[in-house]
Design a protein around this motif. Structure first.
Motif, PDB file in Angstrom:
ATOM      1  N   ASP A 355       1.064  -0.954   0.293  1.00  0.00           N
ATOM      2  CA  ASP A 355       0.018   0.142   0.018  1.00  0.00           C
ATOM      3  C   ASP A 355       0.550   1.195   0.295  1.00  0.00           C
ATOM      4  O   ASP A 355       1.724   1.283   0.506  1.00  0.00           O
ATOM      5  N   PRO A 356       1.006   2.222  -1.345  1.00  0.00           N
ATOM      6  CA  PRO A 356       1.687   2.825  -1.121  1.00  0.00           C
ATOM      7  C   PRO A 356       1.690   4.292  -0.544  1.00  0.00           C
ATOM      8  O   PRO A 356       2.094   5.047   0.305  1.00  0.00           O
ATOM      9  N   GLU A 357       0.237   4.102   0.978  1.00  0.00           N
ATOM     10  CA  GLU A 357       0.030   4.741   2.180  1.00  0.00           C
ATOM     11  C   GLU A 357       0.276   4.900   3.288  1.00  0.00           C
ATOM     12  O   GLU A 357      -0.257   5.173   3.743  1.00  0.00           O
ATOM     13  N   ALA A 358       0.994   3.018   2.790  1.00  0.00           N
ATOM     14  CA  ALA A 358       0.507   3.107   4.374  1.00  0.00           C
ATOM     15  C   ALA A 358       2.546   2.783   4.920  1.00  0.00           C
ATOM     16  O   ALA A 358       2.914   2.184   3.521  1.00  0.00           O
ATOM     17  N   VAL A 359       2.682   2.407   6.258  1.00  0.00           N
ATOM     18  CA  VAL A 359       4.697   2.165   5.872  1.00  0.00           C
ATOM     19  C   VAL A 359       3.845   0.397   6.759  1.00  0.00           C
ATOM     20  O   VAL A 359       3.978   0.357   7.883  1.00  0.00           O
ATOM     21  N   PRO A 360       4.953  -0.860   6.482  1.00  0.00           N
ATOM     22  CA  PRO A 360       5.346  -1.482   6.739  1.00  0.00           C
ATOM     23  C   PRO A 360       5.990  -1.594   7.954  1.00  0.00           C
ATOM     24  O   PRO A 360       6.939  -0.494   8.091  1.00  0.00           O
ATOM     25  N   GLU A 361       5.594  -2.145   9.345  1.00  0.00           N
ATOM     26  CA  GLU A 361       6.237  -2.472  10.674  1.00  0.00           C
ATOM     27  C   GLU A 361       6.720  -3.055  10.953  1.00  0.00           C
ATOM     28  O   GLU A 361       5.597  -4.526  10.817  1.00  0.00           O
TER      29      GLU A 361
END
Ligand code: HEM
Length: 383
Positions: A355-361
């Motif tokens: 998802d380009p709008e979220a960052v993996p954690e």
């Protein structure tokens, strides 16, 4: 496919820290335990159970915490439940569960591969395998979340409380069966309750609870984390999605093993030295504990020339994702089947992207892999 090579993508990726340790002498962690990061050292420790005992906890752990004859007996009694031939009947049920989940994600939608997919699938797949009722799902999902939080906190009391809660769930399930099902076994949990030691004694309630705790501990948390790691890798290596969509099971499983080698979310197990010994030049006294860091050992450049390079065939023989020696994971066939069925169902319906709008954690030790992998799913074929 070509060997894809990427660096560790996130600043807080613990693998960056592990990669720096391979050429260092043995070091201790904050708890005073020796940390084993080299592949050769990990293999030396886990294949020498006389020198390095698995009896590291004061709690009963069947089979994990047993040594010698007791461990051999436990594996003989329990391994048949996890043998590949026992799993063939389970496959269509897993396919139904996975396909329902994959189909429930509308085109163009966003999804967390760990919390919204891997965890839910792990609980449903495991309940199907063990014959547990589906209404237990919310309780198990909440438990998984709390278990990870407790493990992350490193607080012994909190971890013990979460373990007790899980035991209570299992005791409840078992007592229900004792009252309602005195007849022949109806499912795998019923069968486990009828297992007898080699001398004819039935397994005690504490032993059955411990077995189920270790099976589900291996299955639930690890499978959710494996789902996150594999779907992250596929999202960032779309060419592998195309390759796997029609791949035979053997090639598919080899790909899963190799992705998990590069980013092994099942971080560690412990041992305790029984005698004076030396490891990597470091004298170790009886009673001192060691932590085998599988994630680090699976990235040792002395064995894997390019630890981040995807090379399933070349690296298979040295892969330590499922351990080695007498305690090698008995659940490998089940874990691989569950993972393959889920990933196939996802690839059959979707093209997977981050998802380009979220960052993996990232998770942090002692938990591995990702806490969250936000995906964007497109219908397959549209791209
Ligand atoms: C999902 C991925 C999984 C991974 C990466 C994994 C990894 C491992 C590893 C590295 C060990 C060795 C532990 C040691 O040497 O102390 C192990 C042991 C074990 N695993 Fe797994 N496992 C997985 C899934 C499962 C599943 C699905 C089950 C059962 C349902 C399971 C049950 C066990 C048990 C009972 C042991 C202890 C064996 C013994 O002490 O003899 N695991 N696993």
């Amino acid at each position: 496919m070509s060997q894809a090579t990427t660096g560790c993508p996130y600043a807080n990726d613990p693998r960056t820290r592990y990669d720096a340790l391979h050429h260092e002498p043995l070091t201790r962690n904050d708890n005073g335990r020796w940390v084993v990061v080299r592949h050769a050292d990990a293999v030396a420790v886990v294949t020498d159970p006389e020198t390095f005992s698995s009896h590291v906890s004061r709690f009963l752990q069947v089979p994990n915490g047993l040594d010698g004859a007791a461990h051999r007996e436990a594996r003989e009694l329990l391994d048949p439940f996890l043998a590949p031939e026992r799993l063939t009947g389970l496959e269509p049920t897993l396919e139904r569960i996975a396909d329902q989940l994959a189909a429930s994600v509308p085109a163009g939608s966003r999804l967390d591969a760990v919390g919204e997919l891997g965890s839910v699938y792990a609980v449903r797949a495991q309940s199907a395998w063990l014959g547990w009722p589906s209404d237990i799902e919310p309780e198990l999902l909440a438990w998984m979340e709390d278990n990870h939080a407790a493990t992350r906190s490193g607080e012994l009391e909190r971890t013990a409380a979460v373990a007790h809660r899980f035991d209570a769930i299992i005791h409840r399930l078992l007592s229900f069966r004792r009252i309602r099902r005195p007849g022949p076994p109806e499912d795998l949990t019923d069968e486990l309750m009828r297992v007898k030691h080699h001398d004819g004694r039935p397994l005690g309630e504490d032993e059955i609870v411990s077995v189920l705790r270790n099976w589900t501990g291996g299955d639930l948390g690890s499978l959710a984390l494996c789902t996150g790691v594999v779907l992250y890798w596929l999202a960032t290596h779309p060419e592998l999605q195309d390759e796997l969509v029609d791949a035979a099971n053997d090639s598919f499983d080899a790909a899963l093993d190799e992705i998990l080698r590069i980013d092994d979310p099942f971080v560690s197990n412990r041992r305790v030295a029984t005698v004076d010994t030396v490891l990597n030049g470091q004298p170790i006294a009886p009673g001192e504990q060691l932590v085998i860091n599988w994630t680090a050992a699976n990235r040792d450049p002395a064995v894997f020339a390019d630890p981040e390079g995807y090379a399933p065939e070349a690296n298979a023989a040295k892969n330590l994702v499922y351990g080695a020696g007498p305690h090698v994971c008995p659940g490998r066939a089940l874990a691989t089947l569950e993972l393959r069925v889920l990933v196939r169902a996802m690839l059959g319906r979707h093209r997977i992207a981050l998802d380009p709008e979220a960052v993996p954690e990232r998770e942090q030790p002692p938990v591995g892999g990702f806490h969250r992998v936000p995906l964007l799913l497109d219908p397959r074929g549209r791209s």
